[in-house]
Scaffold this motif. Sequence first.
Motif, short mmCIF file in Angstrom:
data_model
loop_
_atom_site.label_atom_id
_atom_site.label_comp_id
_atom_site.label_asym_id
_atom_site.label_seq_id
_atom_site.Cartn_x
_atom_site.Cartn_y
_atom_site.Cartn_z
N GLU A 25 0.91 -1.30 0.04
CA GLU A 25 0.09 -0.01 0.04
C GLU A 25 0.88 1.43 -0.06
O GLU A 25 0.32 2.22 -0.79
N LEU A 26 1.91 1.25 0.96
CA LEU A 26 2.94 2.44 0.70
C LEU A 26 3.46 2.65 -0.61
O LEU A 26 3.41 3.72 -0.91
N VAL A 27 3.93 1.52 -1.28
CA VAL A 27 4.43 1.78 -2.48
C VAL A 27 3.62 2.32 -3.56
O VAL A 27 3.81 3.07 -4.29
N ALA A 28 2.59 1.75 -3.47
CA ALA A 28 1.26 2.11 -4.39
C ALA A 28 0.97 3.48 -4.30
O ALA A 28 0.86 4.40 -5.25
N ALA A 29 0.78 3.89 -2.85
CA ALA A 29 0.70 5.41 -2.66
C ALA A 29 1.47 6.36 -3.33
O ALA A 29 1.30 7.18 -3.74
N ARG A 30 2.80 5.99 -3.08
CA ARG A 30 4.08 6.80 -3.45
C ARG A 30 4.18 6.86 -4.77
O ARG A 30 4.33 7.91 -5.12
N LEU A 31 3.83 5.70 -5.28
CA LEU A 31 4.17 5.88 -6.87
C LEU A 31 2.73 6.80 -7.41
O LEU A 31 3.09 7.44 -8.50
N THR A 32 1.84 6.56 -6.89
CA THR A 32 0.42 7.27 -7.71
C THR A 32 0.55 8.82 -7.14
O THR A 32 0.29 9.44 -8.22
N TRP A 33 1.09 8.88 -5.86
CA TRP A 33 1.19 10.33 -5.71
C TRP A 33 2.35 10.95 -6.58
O TRP A 33 2.09 12.08 -7.25
N ALA A 34 3.61 10.26 -6.97
CA ALA A 34 4.39 11.00 -7.69
C ALA A 34 4.00 10.91 -9.14
O ALA A 34 4.33 12.13 -9.85
N MET A 35 3.44 10.17 -9.71
CA MET A 35 2.82 10.22 -11.21
C MET A 35 1.77 11.26 -11.10
O MET A 35 1.92 12.08 -12.12
N SER A 36 0.88 11.52 -10.03
CA SER A 36 0.09 12.73 -10.07
C SER A 36 0.64 14.03 -10.03
O SER A 36 0.44 14.83 -10.92
N ARG A 37 1.81 14.03 -9.28
CA ARG A 37 2.48 15.29 -9.05
C ARG A 37 3.38 15.75 -10.35
O ARG A 37 3.43 16.73 -10.83
N ARG A 38 3.71 14.58 -11.01
CA ARG A 38 4.61 14.83 -12.38
C ARG A 38 3.46 14.92 -13.54
O ARG A 38 3.99 14.90 -14.82
N GLY A 39 2.29 14.59 -13.49
CA GLY A 39 1.50 14.44 -14.71
C GLY A 39 1.72 13.34 -15.44
O GLY A 39 1.55 13.47 -16.83
N ILE A 40 2.03 12.21 -14.95
CA ILE A 40 2.51 11.12 -15.85
C ILE A 40 1.25 10.02 -15.61
O ILE A 40 1.01 9.84 -14.51
N THR A 41 0.64 9.52 -16.69
CA THR A 41 -0.31 8.36 -16.85
C THR A 41 0.34 6.99 -16.60
O THR A 41 1.64 6.81 -16.72
N ARG A 42 -0.44 6.17 -16.10
CA ARG A 42 -0.04 4.79 -16.11
C ARG A 42 0.62 4.36 -17.52
O ARG A 42 1.58 3.58 -17.51
N GLY A 43 -0.22 4.54 -18.36
CA GLY A 43 0.43 4.35 -19.86
C GLY A 43 1.86 4.80 -20.25
O GLY A 43 2.70 4.23 -20.82
N ALA A 44 1.82 6.19 -20.00
CA ALA A 44 3.15 6.74 -20.01
C ALA A 44 4.23 6.15 -19.32
O ALA A 44 5.42 6.25 -19.73
N LEU A 45 4.14 5.79 -18.09
CA LEU A 45 4.91 5.20 -17.30
C LEU A 45 5.43 3.86 -17.58
O LEU A 45 6.61 3.58 -17.51
N ALA A 46 4.51 3.18 -17.96
CA ALA A 46 4.71 1.86 -18.43
C ALA A 46 5.69 2.07 -19.94
O ALA A 46 6.58 1.28 -19.75
N GLU A 47 5.19 2.87 -20.73
CA GLU A 47 6.05 3.07 -21.73
C GLU A 47 7.45 3.46 -21.59
O GLU A 47 8.56 2.95 -22.13
N ARG A 48 7.74 4.60 -20.69
CA ARG A 48 8.99 5.15 -20.48
C ARG A 48 9.92 4.24 -19.54
O ARG A 48 11.02 4.20 -19.74
N SER A 49 9.19 3.55 -18.89
CA SER A 49 10.02 2.56 -17.97
C SER A 49 10.39 1.24 -18.31
O SER A 49 11.13 0.49 -18.19
N GLY A 50 9.56 0.66 -19.35
CA GLY A 50 9.57 -0.68 -19.85
C GLY A 50 8.91 -1.66 -19.07
O GLY A 50 9.13 -3.22 -19.14
N VAL A 51 8.02 -1.07 -17.89
CA VAL A 51 7.40 -1.97 -17.03
C VAL A 51 6.00 -2.31 -17.73
O VAL A 51 5.29 -1.33 -18.06
N SER A 52 5.45 -3.59 -17.71
CA SER A 52 4.12 -3.88 -18.50
C SER A 52 3.13 -3.17 -17.94
O SER A 52 3.20 -2.82 -16.72
#
Length: 122
Positions: A25-52
């Motif tokens: 839950e902590l990891v999920a919350a922190r990743l979600t928070w960071a994505m929100s603050r940086r304006g990065i969507t799940r799809g963009a994060l997956a594409e940029r990081s290479g994580v499915s």
Amino acid sequence: MGCIARYRSEDPPPAAAVPDQKRRELVAARLTWAMSRRGITRGALAERSGVSQTALSRYLSAKRLISTDALMRICPVLNLSADWVLGLREARERIEREERDDRKGAPMDARNKAATTVDPEV
């Protein structure tokens, strides 16, 4: 992810006790928070990081604990440190702070009182 609701959206979720579910839950919350603050969507994060997207969805919904490989791919994209995402930085900083206070001898209240006490003979 019950832990997000207790905090303001502009603040990162704090480190919590570390049972497996809490860690997820902590990891999920922190990743979600960071994505929100940086304006990065799940799809963009997956594409940029290479994580499915499937794996990313599981990490963000706290269904799976993030793998080391995924963590090392995601953190640079979000400009995060892995130890912060996992909640380790705060634990290490707290321990170091307590050790510094112990080395100084007196508790903070006593040091502050001594610094503000006026010697009547001066």
